[in-house]
Design an enzyme around this catalytic site. Structure first.
Site, PDB file in Angstrom:
ATOM      1  N   PHE A 149       0.809  -1.225   0.000  1.00  0.00           N
ATOM      2  CA  PHE A 149       0.000   0.000   0.000  1.00  0.00           C
ATOM      3  C   PHE A 149       0.835   1.264   0.000  1.00  0.00           C
ATOM      4  CE2 PHE A 149       1.046  -0.275   4.491  1.00  0.00           C
ATOM      5  CZ  PHE A 149       1.182   1.051   4.864  1.00  0.00           C
ATOM      6  N   LYS A 173      -1.068  -7.640  -8.716  1.00  0.00           N
ATOM      7  CA  LYS A 173      -2.011  -7.719  -7.599  1.00  0.00           C
ATOM      8  C   LYS A 173      -1.607  -6.636  -6.625  1.00  0.00           C
ATOM      9  CE  LYS A 173      -2.698  -8.775  -3.823  1.00  0.00           C
ATOM     10  NZ  LYS A 173      -3.173  -7.879  -2.691  1.00  0.00           N
ATOM     11  N   GLU A 176      -5.093  -3.906  -1.722  1.00  0.00           N
ATOM     12  CA  GLU A 176      -6.516  -3.592  -1.770  1.00  0.00           C
ATOM     13  C   GLU A 176      -6.844  -2.303  -1.023  1.00  0.00           C
ATOM     14  OE1 GLU A 176      -5.934  -6.727   1.534  1.00  0.00           O
ATOM     15  OE2 GLU A 176      -5.019  -6.115  -0.375  1.00  0.00           O
ATOM     16  N   SER A 226       5.756  -7.077   4.233  1.00  0.00           N
ATOM     17  CA  SER A 226       6.350  -7.443   5.514  1.00  0.00           C
ATOM     18  C   SER A 226       7.183  -8.714   5.375  1.00  0.00           C
ATOM     19  CB  SER A 226       5.255  -7.659   6.563  1.00  0.00           C
ATOM     20  OG  SER A 226       4.513  -8.828   6.263  1.00  0.00           O
ATOM     21  N   CYS A 281       9.646   1.729   3.764  1.00  0.00           N
ATOM     22  CA  CYS A 281      10.606   0.688   4.156  1.00  0.00           C
ATOM     23  C   CYS A 281      12.016   1.247   4.249  1.00  0.00           C
ATOM     24  CB  CYS A 281      10.557  -0.481   3.181  1.00  0.00           C
ATOM     25  SG  CYS A 281      11.175  -0.101   1.533  1.00  0.00           S
TER      26      CYS A 281
END
Length: 499
Positions: A149, A173, A176, A226, A281
């Site tokens: 995200f 993908k 969401e 993660s 990150c």
């Protein structure tokens, strides 16, 4: 209520699984759209479309493929403001930060315009009598990416740009939580001339991820997220015979030497620690001043800068420093970790607890926090907080500071601030971390170098973008050819060296 779609075969396609996720406005806490969550059948549909389209795209010469990317760069620049606004609306980033998200992805697209040069093979003539040997780089076929995200424009482009430049089809993908920009990118790619089915977007959750991992036609998977999920995707994908690159968590240290320019170091820490609400990150989440005097000077410089930070929605203007975090759950987790730091004995120098923004009380805003006297056994040191929280760990010596970064399980990025070239050179040579900044707080490499950490920040042997991307998205085929004249007839039945 707006209902988002998948993007399959060049068209927006409604979800058929009957499952949806809410797309929130992080500034208000309101649901602003619903996104469909794909079933394995919908993933299979996208794969089927991609597999049919990919051979013709692979047969298109690299120069023509590069021209599509050239046009895509133009379109990204044309729609920069539109993309940034859509990104900010779903993620919560400030508009300048959202534009930077798009820009750093665009730069990888620019690099991939060099595909004709980057895909050249090797040739050896006269490897033996009448024998020539050459290699070629060929696309894998259908490839896929699972993106996070926090960079809904940049990281998808880091993946799909080199993948399609190499002649692959790519199934994205995205997260969401903020899926609109990836859908917009697929539309722009086709406007640029990309054939339908080469870049598709399928929204989903773990069901979609597992369908990607287990589909036999998909040849490679890229992932950013993660570490626990990175480990799962890497292990499962590799077990299914796929080429996999996974990038996980981080805990980035910035060492501040006694000779550093303390104003420069403080400015760097504030930007790197609190920008994008710490949801990067590559954010600096641990400051390591060497010596108590250095630590005291640094804290003195940091406090007024942090207290002046402007927190608000992207609609409040371009002078906002950072916006909300992405979800209510993310906010609750940050607050839990902050409280654990207090409970475990760290000194909370700047206390952002209880932060409320008038008119946006239901938004996911988190005030800035600064800890001092943090130790290695504390949860706020061991855990990636992914929020506007900076921890200060005091080191007595340079060697102790170096050891802190080297001993941590994550190895994504690090930095040192010093005026001493010998110290900087020693740090760069010895540190066991993938991306290193010397008086640069967030050392994200430019598009023509590669991005990747070490230790538990990465799973796989090739990095993102740069030359590694062209290696990841191609296979090398080596051909040995002989056009003999005057050689004896008859077969040879032993494996012999070249004469």
């Amino acid at each position: 209520m707006k209902e988002l779609t998948h993007y399959i075969g060049g068209a927006h396609v409604k979800g058929t699984s009957g499952r949806f996720a809410d797309v929130m406005n992080p500034a208000t806490g309101e649901v602003q759209a619903k996104v469909p969550l794909a079933s394995s059948e919908e993933i299979a549909q996208a794969v089927e479309v991609a597999a049919k389209a990919q051979p013709a795209w692979a047969a298109t010469n690299p120069q023509r493929r590069a021209r599509v990317l050239m046009k895509l760069v133009d379109l990204l620049n044309r729609d920069m403001d539109k993309l940034a606004e859509a990104l900010s609306r779903e993620h919560g980033k400030t508009l300048p930060d959202a534009a930077g998200d798009v820009q750093r992805g665009l730069e990888v697209v620019e690099y991939c315009i060099g595909a004709p040069q980057l895909l050249k093979g090797e040739f050896t003539d006269s490897a033996g009598p009448g024998i020539d040997m050459y290699s070629m780089r060929q696309p894998l076929g259908v490839t896929a990416g699972i993106t996070p995200f926090n960079f809904p424009a940049m990281i998808p482009m880091w993946m799909f740009a080199p993948a399609i430049a190499c002649g692959n089809a790519f199934i994205l993908k995205p997260s969401e939580r903020d899926p609109s920009v990836p859908l917009m990118l697929a539309e722009l790619a086709e406007e640029a001339g990309l054939p339908k089915g080469i870049l598709q977007v399928v929204n989903g959750d773990k069901a979609a991820v597992d369908a990607i991992l287990h589909h036999p036609v998909i040849q490679s998977i890229g992932f950013v997220g993660s570490t626990p999920i990175a480990e799962y995707i890497y292990a499962t994908g590799c077990a299914n015979g796929k080429r996999v690159q996974c990038f996980g968590g981080a805990k980035n240290h910035m060492i501040v030497m006694p000779d550093a320019d303390m104003d420069q170091a403080a400015d760097a820490l504030v930007g790197a620690g609190y920008g994008a609400a710490g949801e990067r990150c590559m954010a600096i989440s641990v400051a390591v001043p060497v010596g108590d005097e250095t630590a005291d000077r640094l804290i003195e410089k940091l406090v007024p800068r942090i207290e002046k930070l402007k927190v608000g929605p992207y609609t409040a203007g371009k002078d906002i420093d950072y916006g909300p975090v992405v979800t209510a759950a993310a906010k609750a987790n940050i607050e839990r970790l902050v409280q654990s730091g207090v409970d475990q004995g760290a000194k909370l120098v700047v206390d952002g607890r209880g932060f409320k923004l008038q008119g946006y009380e239901d938004g996911y805003f988190v005030g800035p926090h600064l800890f001092d006297n943090v130790t290695k056994d504390m949860d706020i040191y061991k855990t990636e907080i992914f929020g506007p929280v900076l921890s200060t760990v005091r080191a007595k010596t340079y060697e102790e500071a170096l050891g802190l970064a080297m001993d941590h399980e994550y190895g994504n990025g690090t930095a040192i601030f010093t005026r001493d070239g010998d110290t900087a050179r020693d740090f760069a040579n010895r540190i066991n971390i993938g991306m290193v900044g010397i008086n640069v707080p967030i050392p994200v490499p430019l598009a023509y170098h590669t991005f990747g950490g070490w230790k538990k920040s990465v799973f796989g042997d090739l990095n993102q973008h740069g030359p590694d991307a062209f290696k990841f998205y191609t296979r090398t085929k080596t051909i040995t050819s002989r056009w003999p004249s005057g050689l004896k007839e008859g077969g040879e039945f032993h494996f012999k060296a070249m004469d």
